[in-house]
Scaffold this active site. Structure first.
Site, PDB file in Angstrom:
ATOM      1  CG  ASP A  44       6.039  -6.866 -11.375  1.00 22.49           C
ATOM      2  OD1 ASP A  44       5.427  -8.116 -11.634  1.00 22.49           O
ATOM      3  OD2 ASP A  44       6.908  -6.922 -10.818  1.00 22.49           O
ATOM      4  CB  SER A  66       9.762  -7.975 -14.087  1.00 20.82           C
ATOM      5  OG  SER A  66       8.479  -8.649 -13.738  1.00 20.82           O
ATOM      6  CG  ASP A  75       6.157  -6.213 -14.960  1.00 17.91           C
ATOM      7  OD1 ASP A  75       4.748  -6.824 -14.341  1.00 17.91           O
ATOM      8  OD2 ASP A  75       7.411  -6.723 -14.177  1.00 17.91           O
ATOM      9  CG  HIS A 131       4.876 -14.294 -14.904  1.00 19.15           C
ATOM     10  ND1 HIS A 131       6.150 -13.143 -15.636  1.00 19.15           N
ATOM     11  CD2 HIS A 131       5.001 -14.122 -13.704  1.00 19.15           C
ATOM     12  CE1 HIS A 131       6.702 -13.350 -13.761  1.00 19.15           C
ATOM     13  NE2 HIS A 131       6.592 -13.138 -13.006  1.00 19.15           N
TER      14      HIS A 131
END
Length: 524
Positions: free
Chosen positions: A68, A118, A402, A487
């Site tokens: 992740d 995610s 992801d 992210h």
């Protein structure tokens, strides 16, 4: 044509020192290779590549490893850290999955996000459909906050775990995050809001005004969905190991507060009074087991245990760097993966297993590169163990992420420079000592950093040293102040080996990973 004679690094340095003029110095930066090593390594790579054969067999087993938040910069930095932990410069090192023969880039945008979370990214990988932000294994026509169970059922998209279960294969889910967290939950649950992990997390009524939490006709919370799965999945789901214990435990039971077994002041999160850990054991038959600490986990006999639920923390499991201080003890990701494979490998019909290195992401959100990289090294260790325990002729292993993070590797550090330290470049003259790279104000800076996050220094840049930056709790500097780093939107890598691994190639939409797994299994 260059000679293919192998010369040792020590001999090369000795020879160089002998041939140099008296005033010349040996290069400061350590270069362990002989001149011929570079050429010979390239030759070896081509020769080994020519021996690669396409495996067209149908896969008996598929393992999907997801790091992740494991972007390309994270892989690079973790590779170097692992190499340096072995006493080498580090750059020449390879993580376990970097030896896989097939590689592609995954486009991680979701149906409605340029930079995704995610939930839709994992949904894409396990269902074959791009989804909306925050939604798990439902199609992109699903309204945000939709609570009606019938609507969710109509909009649900089947996961590779559910396909495997219906085909009679065993299944398993392993994570260092909560089992109800987005990535593992996407394999078995269907919901319009990823945060509905326990019933107490759900609203009393939906945004449209319909009854929601624990109401007749309402969608179930994610923890409850893990327990009350379809008959096929209930039978097939042999292993579910990770964190998130309090999401399965009641806040109040029989009129009294109900506390976590490890943390006596932490109550369960469920509002319905149900203990789902007991229900797991009761509904899976006499061979079912539940473990919440290391001793119980170690005592599980894979040969006699039919279904294992392991929940080792109230929320996410401890970071790998902090496990030694855990009061009840908990297994590493490698140990969890090993136990899962011991249980699944005995299944004659094959299996699907998902393993997530979930805390790579959390350490990055904290702006804490050291913990993120240690998590990535352990993720690689778990993959190495899976490689050892499986037959490459019948098991497809896919490793990916992801999404990425705003994690950067910058400056001009010399080879072998501490990846967690101050950037120090190659000196202008051989034999001179390395000097820290500095900014326009004369201050040193680290090789690793973040575009945004909690590492922003409001009072200006501090004077940094290796002694400071290599500490476990050090937060790398960030350009933009945020309480939690975000992210990033660039492509991530996909690594594959085993049956149908050659289908992983080029630039891929993230949801195509599902189609590769489906094709490998032969599910039409």
């Amino acid at each position: 044509m260059p000679s293919k004679m192998i010369v040792s690094a020590a001999s090369a340095l000795c020879l160089a020192a002998t041939l140099l003029p008296a005033h010349a110095q040996v290069p400061t930066v350590r270069i362990p290779e002989a001149v011929a090593d570079w050429y010979n390594a390239g030759d070896k790579f081509v020769q080994e590549s020519q021996k690669q054969k396409v495996n067209e067999r149908k896969a008996k087993n598929v393992i999907l490893f997801i790091g992740d938040g494991m972007g390309v910069s994270t892989v690079t930095a973790a590779r170097i850290l692992e190499g340096q932990m072995k006493g080498k410069p580090g750059e020449e090192n390879r993580l376990s999955f970097e030896t896989f023969p097939n590689l592609a880039l995954s486009k991680t945008y979701s149906a409605d996000q340029q930079t995704s979370d995610s939930a839709p990214t994992m949904t894409a990988m396990v269902t074959g459909y791009k989804a909306r932000e925050g939604q798990l294994s439902v199609n992109h026509t699903t309204a945000r906050g939709e609570c009606n169970a019938d609507t969710i059922a109509r909009n649900s998209v089947k996961t590779i775990l559910e396909y495997a279960a219906e085909a009679g294969k065993a299944t398993g889910v392993v994570s260092t995050a909560r089992l109800t967290h987005a990535t593992p939950a996407a394999t078995y649950s269907h919901t319009s809001v990823r945060d509905w992990e326990a019933d107490a997390n759900m609203p009393t009524t939906s945004v449209a005004g319909y009854p929601c939490r624990n109401a007749p006709g309402a969608v179930k919370d994610i923890a409850r969905q893990l327990i009350e799965v379809s008959p096929a999945v209930r039978s097939s789901l042999k292993v579910a190991i990770g964190g998130g214990r309090t999401y399965f435990l009641p806040s109040v039971k029989n009129g009294a507060n109900f506390f976590d077994p490890e943390y006596p002041t932490t109550r369960g999160r469920r509002a319905d009074g149900r203990d789902l850990t007991q229900e797991w054991v009761a509904t899976r038959g006499p061979g079912a087991a539940y473990a919440w600490n290391k001793a119980q986990f170690d005592a599980i006999n894979p040969e006699t245990t039919t279904h294992l639920l392991g929940l080792f923390e109230p929320s996410h499991v401890q970071f790998e760097a902090d496990k030694a201080a855990d009061r009840a003890g908990e297994p590493t990701l490698t140990e969890m993966t090993t136990k899962a494979l011991q249980m699944l490998e005995k299944e004659r019909g094959g299996y699907f297993l998902h393993v997530e290195g979930g805390r790579i992401d959390h350490a990055h959100h904290n702006g804490n590169a050291k913990r993120a990289l240690i998590e990535t090294v352990e993720f690689s260790n778990a993959i190495r163990k899976a490689i050892e325990m499986t037959d490459p002729e019948e098991t497809l292993i896919i490793v990916s992420a992801d999404h990425s993070h705003t994690f950067t590797i910058a400056g001009y550090p010399a080879r072998g420079n501490d990846i967690l330290g101050i950037s120090k470049g190659v000196p202008q003259r051989d034999g001179d000592g390395q000097i820290s790279d500095v900014d326009s104000n004369g201050l040193p800076y680290t090789t690793l950093g973040y575009q945004n996050g909690p590492g922003y220094r409001a009072g200006g840049r501090p004077m940094l040293t290796d002694a400071i930056t290599t500490q476990l709790d050090f937060l790398q500097e960030a350009a933009i102040p945020l309480g939690s780093e975000t992210h990033a939107g660039e492509d991530v890598a996909i690594y594959a080996k085993g049956p149908k691994a050659h289908l992983v190639r080029g630039s891929m939409e993230q949801n195509w990973i599902f189609h590769v797994m489906r094709e490998a299994f032969g599910f039409n």
